[in-house]
Every structure is written in C-alpha cells, then in structure tokens.
Design a protein around this motif. Structure first.
Motif, PDB file in Angstrom:
ATOM      1  N   UNK A   1     -18.850  -3.321  -1.166  1.00 12.88           N
ATOM      2  CA  UNK A   1     -17.864  -2.456  -0.536  1.00 12.88           C
ATOM      3  C   UNK A   1     -16.989  -1.815  -1.598  1.00 12.88           C
ATOM      4  N   UNK A   2     -16.686  -0.540  -1.435  1.00 14.48           N
ATOM      5  CA  UNK A   2     -15.888   0.196  -2.406  1.00 14.48           C
ATOM      6  C   UNK A   2     -14.417   0.226  -1.980  1.00 14.48           C
ATOM      7  N   UNK A   3     -13.544  -0.051  -2.936  1.00 12.91           N
ATOM      8  CA  UNK A   3     -12.113  -0.073  -2.643  1.00 12.91           C
ATOM      9  C   UNK A   3     -11.352   0.726  -3.682  1.00 12.91           C
ATOM     10  N   UNK A   4     -10.123   1.076  -3.334  1.00 13.78           N
ATOM     11  CA  UNK A   4      -9.219   1.710  -4.270  1.00 13.78           C
ATOM     12  C   UNK A   4      -7.980   0.864  -4.472  1.00 13.78           C
ATOM     13  N   UNK A  71      -8.031   0.714   0.805  1.00 16.58           N
ATOM     14  CA  UNK A  71      -7.153   1.008  -0.322  1.00 16.58           C
ATOM     15  C   UNK A  71      -6.006   0.005  -0.333  1.00 16.58           C
ATOM     16  N   UNK A  72      -5.815  -0.644  -1.474  1.00 15.30           N
ATOM     17  CA  UNK A  72      -4.658  -1.508  -1.701  1.00 15.30           C
ATOM     18  C   UNK A  72      -3.532  -0.648  -2.276  1.00 15.30           C
ATOM     19  N   UNK A  82       3.946   7.125   2.794  1.00 10.88           N
ATOM     20  CA  UNK A  82       3.660   8.557   2.674  1.00 10.88           C
ATOM     21  C   UNK A  82       2.161   8.850   2.716  1.00 10.88           C
ATOM     22  N   UNK A  83       1.335   7.843   2.502  1.00 10.25           N
ATOM     23  CA  UNK A  83      -0.108   8.054   2.416  1.00 10.25           C
ATOM     24  C   UNK A  83      -0.895   7.315   3.485  1.00 10.25           C
ATOM     25  N   UNK A  84      -0.287   6.319   4.108  1.00 11.11           N
ATOM     26  CA  UNK A  84      -1.025   5.443   5.019  1.00 11.11           C
ATOM     27  C   UNK A  84      -1.599   6.183   6.219  1.00 11.11           C
ATOM     28  N   UNK A  94      -5.903   0.012   5.066  1.00 11.65           N
ATOM     29  CA  UNK A  94      -4.834  -0.063   4.065  1.00 11.65           C
ATOM     30  C   UNK A  94      -4.255  -1.468   4.044  1.00 11.65           C
ATOM     31  N   UNK A  95      -4.166  -2.042   2.851  1.00 11.02           N
ATOM     32  CA  UNK A  95      -3.439  -3.296   2.635  1.00 11.02           C
ATOM     33  C   UNK A  95      -2.287  -2.976   1.701  1.00 11.02           C
ATOM     34  N   UNK A  96      -1.078  -3.083   2.213  1.00 11.58           N
ATOM     35  CA  UNK A  96       0.117  -2.668   1.491  1.00 11.58           C
ATOM     36  C   UNK A  96       0.874  -3.881   0.969  1.00 11.58           C
TER      37      UNK A  96
END
Length: 346
Positions: A1-4, A71-72, A82-84, A94-96
């Motif tokens: 799995x690809x993540x950022x 995306x973390x 602002x991006x979620x 999203x994991x913040x």
C-alpha cells in the motif's frame, strides 16, 4: 500500500518514515517538507532514501497524493484541517498526528489553540486514535485524530478504573516528558543550555492536552454510565520538562470512590489489558522506566495502592515519539486497513 507523510522533517515525521520503511505492506510514496531539497541533505534520511525507497519529495502545497491510499500529517496544528477535506473527498484516508481533530467542539479548539477551525464539519467524522479505547471504531476509518502523548499515558493509565463502575473521584496527573515533545522548531526553552541539569514544570495554568483528557474521560463515563458510581471526575494535570530527548513518565494519583485492595486492582488491570499487544502491566516491585520503552510502541504500567488510604498511584512509561505519536499512528493504520496490529512494530 502506498502512503504519504506530510511533514517528514520533524521528530515525529522522521520516526514515521523510519517505521514505515520497515513495514512489510507499505511503500512511502510521497514526503513533504517546507524545503524539499533539505530532506536528502539531512543525515537522518541518508540510510532511508535509497534505490529501494525513493519517494517523491515536495512541499505540501505541491504534493500529489493521488497514488496514495493514506496520508499521515505530522505537521503543526492548523495544517491538516486545510487539506483533509480535499483528501477525504478523493477517498484518501487521513491520520492526523496534530490536534486539529482531537477536540470535537470547534470553540474549545479555538480557545486552546488560538486559531479558528477551518473544517468543523469533519470533526464528527474523526475517530479518536487510541486503539485500546476505540479499536472497533478504527476499522475502515477515513479520518483519525491521533491522541496527544500525555493523554495516551493518562487515559490508558485510568481506563480500567473508569470502565469498572467509574471508581475514580479525583484524578491528578503529574506528567514529565523529554524535550522532543516540544517539536523540532527552534525554541530557547528547549535548547541544551536551558534543559541540561534542570527540571521544571510548565503550562501550570492550563495545558492543551487537559481538555482532550477531560473530553475522552467524559465520553468513557457516558459509555459506561449504567454501572457508574460517579458521573463526574475532578481532573488536574501538570506537565514537566525532563532533561532528556525522548521518553514520557506519568505518575497518576487517583482517589477511589470505594475501597479496593492491591490484589484486586492488579487483577482488574491484568484482565482489562490481557489481549493488548503493547500494554504491559508490570509485576510487583518492578516499576516502569523510560529506558525500557525507548524506541518501542509498548507502554508500561504499575498500579500501587497506598496502604490505609483511598488513593492509589498509577505509574506509566512510554516513548513520546513512538507510542505517544508515530508508533501509535502505525498501529492505527494497521487497524484501519486490516493489517496485523503489530506489523512493522515488533
């Protein structure tokens, strides 16, 4: 799995990249930093960024997360919100790791963090990312608000007592953390000359993690209110700065609503955390130490009832950068996407 990973240059961001590199199911596809060229020049990344791991590196504003499933955000407070929504609408989870979605009341967030919440409509979507509390709700979650490092230690420290008829009348959390908890930005209060051979309290008139602790304790009480002895707990919390880089130690003093012997308390904790892969209840006479949880996702607990008193002391040790941040985020990712919970962490 690809993540950022948004915000890879901070202490937590780097720990995330390091843990993701060891995860058998994960490829770090995108990394962001304020100055992208600084990432490959940073000696911390020299062993991580190679032919096998060659992520796209850009600013957050220029990042293309379209190939990522997750995306973390290891960014300062106010950035993730602002991006979620944009990622959320594209089906990217999203994991913040910031505080943007921890507090469900936007006015409370504004009061404690000094900025207006720009995505209040997502607050009810966010799942609080404490696996020991919310494991069932994390499976398939699209937006996860990771707990703060102090609330992680306090909530895990007292959870069995609240679930068991709410046995707590008063909770006093005396917590200490290494300087990495303040982040990597330059700050005169955390430079070597100010921290070495020194020990001090801070934020004594109110720390941002206090409303988070109160919110989650209240939610647990409400969940178990039918068997509760109390619908209100007095909570006080004072943080301290340790003259060390990483590590967190909480000494939690609890006034009980009824008398319970030491053996009963120990059994209560052992039973509650019997199936938890990262919570260890230490045996009699073995006290938690920060060195034993360093660079580990484990959290160590010891419960001590004061003889002839209604008070008990719960000692908790964790690595603030791992169980208090990056490691717990990996644990949550595993639960969200159905990987083995310990994958990449043991």
């Amino acid at each position: 799995m690809r993540v950022g990973v948004a915000g890879c240059m901070g202490y937590t961001g780097f720990e995330l990249v390091k843990l993701l590199d060891k995860h058998p199911n994960i490829t770090s596809e995108v990394l962001t930093a304020r100055v992208p060229d600084s990432v490959k020049k940073d000696p911390r990344f020299s062993l991580l960024l190679n032919d096998r791991t060659n992520p796209k590196i850009s600013t957050l504003e220029d990042a293309d997360f379209s190939s990522c499933e997750l995306v973390f955000f290891a960014t300062p407070h106010g950035v993730c919100m602002e991006h979620a929504k944009k990622l959320f609408n594209k089906g990217i989870a999203v994991i913040d790791l910031s505080a943007d979605f921890r507090l469900h009341d936007p006015k409370l967030f504004e009061e404690w963090y000094g900025i207006q919440h720009s995505a209040p409509e997502l607050l009810d979507e966010a799942v609080y990312g404490l696996p020991e509390l919310n494991r069932a709700n994390l499976a398939g979650a699209n937006l996860v608000a990771m707990p703060g490092c102090y609330p992680t230690s306090v909530i895990i420290g007292v959870l069995p007592l609240i679930e068991e008829k709410c046995l707590i009348k008063t909770l006093l959390a005396d917590c200490k953390s290494g300087v990495s908890g303040a982040g990597r930005s330059a700050n005169s209060a955390t430079i070597y000359g100010e921290v070495a051979e020194n020990f001090k309290a801070y934020a004594v008139h109110g720390h941002r993690h206090l409303p988070e602790i109160k919110q989650e304790v209240a939610r647990i009480i409400n969940k178990f209110k039918e068997q509760s002895n109390s619908d209100n707990i007095e909570i006080q919390f004072t943080p301290h700065l340790l003259p060390m880089f990483r590590g967190l130690y909480s000494s939690i003093y609890v006034e009980l609503t009824e008398d319970i012997e030491q053996d009963g308390l120990t059994e209560l904790y052992k039973t509650r955390y019997a199936g938890e892969p990262f919570v260890r209840i230490l045996p009699k006479g073995v006290l938690p130490e920060t060195r034993f949880v360093r660079e580990s996702n484990e959290i160590h607990l010891y419960v001590n009832k004061f003889e002839g008193s209604s008070y008990l002391n719960i000692l908790v040790a964790e690595d603030n950068l791992i169980k208090g941040a990056a490691g717990q985020a990996i644990q949550v990712m595993n639960l969200v996407f159905g990987f083995a919970e310990t994958s990449g962490l043991k």
